[in-house]
Design a protein around this motif. Sequence first.
Motif, PDB file in Angstrom:
ATOM      1  N   ILE A 252       0.866  -1.174   0.000  1.00 10.79           N
ATOM      2  CA  ILE A 252       0.000   0.000   0.000  1.00 10.79           C
ATOM      3  C   ILE A 252       0.906   1.228   0.000  1.00 10.79           C
ATOM      4  N   ASP A 253       0.676   2.121  -0.918  1.00  8.79           N
ATOM      5  CA  ASP A 253       1.395   3.402  -0.954  1.00  8.79           C
ATOM      6  C   ASP A 253       0.399   4.528  -0.662  1.00  8.79           C
ATOM      7  N   LYS A 254       0.569   5.234   0.456  1.00  2.52           N
ATOM      8  CA  LYS A 254       1.543   5.037   1.503  1.00  2.52           C
ATOM      9  C   LYS A 254       0.831   5.088   2.842  1.00  2.52           C
ATOM     10  N   SER A 255       1.528   4.621   3.890  1.00  2.00           N
ATOM     11  CA  SER A 255       0.933   4.542   5.218  1.00  2.00           C
ATOM     12  C   SER A 255       1.562   5.586   6.131  1.00  2.00           C
ATOM     13  N   ALA A 256       0.724   6.221   6.969  1.00  3.56           N
ATOM     14  CA  ALA A 256       1.200   7.242   7.901  1.00  3.56           C
ATOM     15  C   ALA A 256       1.807   6.592   9.139  1.00  3.56           C
ATOM     16  N   SER A 257       2.846   7.207   9.657  1.00  3.47           N
ATOM     17  CA  SER A 257       3.505   6.685  10.857  1.00  3.47           C
ATOM     18  C   SER A 257       2.778   7.079  12.133  1.00  3.47           C
ATOM     19  N   HIS A 258       2.011   8.166  12.097  1.00  2.00           N
ATOM     20  CA  HIS A 258       1.322   8.661  13.285  1.00  2.00           C
ATOM     21  C   HIS A 258      -0.119   9.035  12.933  1.00  2.00           C
ATOM     22  N   GLU A 259      -0.958   9.010  13.954  1.00  2.00           N
ATOM     23  CA  GLU A 259      -2.303   9.549  13.840  1.00  2.00           C
ATOM     24  C   GLU A 259      -2.715  10.064  15.211  1.00  2.00           C
ATOM     25  N   ALA A 281       1.099  15.928  11.527  1.00  3.03           N
ATOM     26  CA  ALA A 281       2.244  15.760  10.638  1.00  3.03           C
ATOM     27  C   ALA A 281       2.810  14.359  10.835  1.00  3.03           C
ATOM     28  N   ALA A 282       3.083  13.664   9.750  1.00  2.72           N
ATOM     29  CA  ALA A 282       3.541  12.277   9.844  1.00  2.72           C
ATOM     30  C   ALA A 282       4.384  11.922   8.631  1.00  2.72           C
ATOM     31  N   GLU A 314      -4.832   5.777   9.982  1.00  2.00           N
ATOM     32  CA  GLU A 314      -5.542   6.671   9.070  1.00  2.00           C
ATOM     33  C   GLU A 314      -4.573   7.720   8.532  1.00  2.00           C
ATOM     34  N   GLY A 315      -4.933   8.330   7.419  1.00  2.00           N
ATOM     35  CA  GLY A 315      -4.035   9.325   6.868  1.00  2.00           C
ATOM     36  C   GLY A 315      -4.617  10.057   5.680  1.00  2.00           C
ATOM     37  N   LYS A 316      -3.912  11.102   5.294  1.00  2.00           N
ATOM     38  CA  LYS A 316      -4.221  11.883   4.098  1.00  2.00           C
ATOM     39  C   LYS A 316      -2.914  12.071   3.333  1.00  2.00           C
ATOM     40  N   TYR A 317      -2.580  11.072   2.547  1.00  2.00           N
ATOM     41  CA  TYR A 317      -1.359  11.162   1.762  1.00  2.00           C
ATOM     42  C   TYR A 317      -1.643  12.008   0.526  1.00  2.00           C
ATOM     43  N   SER A 375      -8.748   9.282  -1.911  1.00  2.00           N
ATOM     44  CA  SER A 375      -7.757  10.312  -1.638  1.00  2.00           C
ATOM     45  C   SER A 375      -7.442  10.441  -0.156  1.00  2.00           C
ATOM     46  N   ALA A 376      -8.157   9.708   0.699  1.00  2.00           N
ATOM     47  CA  ALA A 376      -7.913   9.755   2.137  1.00  2.00           C
ATOM     48  C   ALA A 376      -8.351   8.435   2.754  1.00  2.00           C
ATOM     49  N   LEU A 377      -7.747   8.103   3.893  1.00  2.00           N
ATOM     50  CA  LEU A 377      -8.088   6.873   4.617  1.00  2.00           C
ATOM     51  C   LEU A 377      -8.504   7.231   6.036  1.00  2.00           C
ATOM     52  N   PRO A 378      -9.790   7.463   6.272  1.00  2.00           N
ATOM     53  CA  PRO A 378     -10.235   7.756   7.636  1.00  2.00           C
ATOM     54  C   PRO A 378     -10.260   6.502   8.499  1.00  2.00           C
TER      55      PRO A 378
END
Length: 415
Positions: A252-259, A281-282, A314-317, A375-378
């Motif tokens: 999976i491109d890409k995964s956030a390190s923090h939430e 910020a992650a 979760e993230g918003k890459y 466009s986002a992964l809640p």
Amino acid sequence: MRIKDWGYTVAVLGVCFLLMCGCDSRSDEGLSLSNGPDAVYLDINVALRDASASGRSVSGRAEEEMYGEVTEAEKMHTLRVILVRPDGRVEHNVYLDLKNASVSDRYGKIRLKVQGSEEKTIYLLGNEGSASVELPAVEGEVSRVSKAWGDFKPGDKFLAKEQMAGLVLSFDNVGAFDKTHPLPMSECHTVMLDDEGLEPDNGEQGQTGEEGEKVVLKKKEITLKLTRAAVKFTYEITNKSSRDYWLSVIRIDKSASHEYLLPNGMTYDDAENVTDFQVPAAKYTPFNQLYKENKKLTAKSTEPVKLPSFYLSEGKYENANDTYSDNTNGNNYKTSYKTAITLDTKDNSGEVLGDRAGNTSFGEFTLESFFPNLSALPRNTHVVVRITINDANDISWQVDLRPYGEVVLEPEFGI
């Protein structure tokens, strides 16, 4: 090579049937703060936002399978309830260990005796030991540093709301989520305890008033939601081609390190779909789901190989250059997330089965493509990816983004 986009559907919440976990927990912590004339009982039920078990995809396909199974990683194994008064001090800090009877949908009820006629802030923390959270010093109290949630005792000053909203979870050192490391869960609620919604607690023997008479306290029962702080991915692969393949990696491109620890800025539409949320910020790096033993995809299969689910933060890459073009309908989708699968014609022993035939891929190769309109992964959503492998490198796929919705508590299922 690119996986050919085959469709995109979004599942909405239907009616959820509950298997109730009826429990009655009472806490006497903090009674010295709550024995005045305005004392009331607050009965708290905790319901997980859960994947729709009986919902229907908007595609309307009769064969649509609902992913209602809850894994051990997705259950509530521990629960902490921290109740804070308007002056910012802890009124109750209750910790429940549910490891011997983990909860998949609802825990109830937790009875707390509290000071009435004021607004309470209630923090719910599930599976708190699964991911690390660095707690700051309480504002205005530099002499006492809290290292763990259990350090906050009734009467202690608690973290300010702004501090709680800024806390982040780090998934860097967690590894796989499972029964030992279940998914972290959290929520923040505010509840006003005025006369509205209060009723006499007829099952209570009462307490002695100032004149020696028995006073029956009032009670209020509420249900609070708890949200899983991760995104679930499930892959199904059907190999209809004439060649066996072995799957070694899903990326999976890409995964956030923090939430954020708590859902931050989350808004919902009328169907409980997430319309917006905030992220800290992650770092965003590729996530690789590796298989020690490559998964065999048998040729000419009619049933899919269902792979174990995995979980990302979760993230918003955001990447301005990531645009998906659908050649079949001429549309361009603004999207950032994409996936890849690595296949091989060698089995786990290294033996190549069969020879190159026509345009069929040979040896190890990777297929990748964007997730359409993703466009986002809640948090608390479930991405279901179905891939079909045909001959001559014809790879089709379908993506369902399934939002978790509020668990509906039916009165007849009461405790």
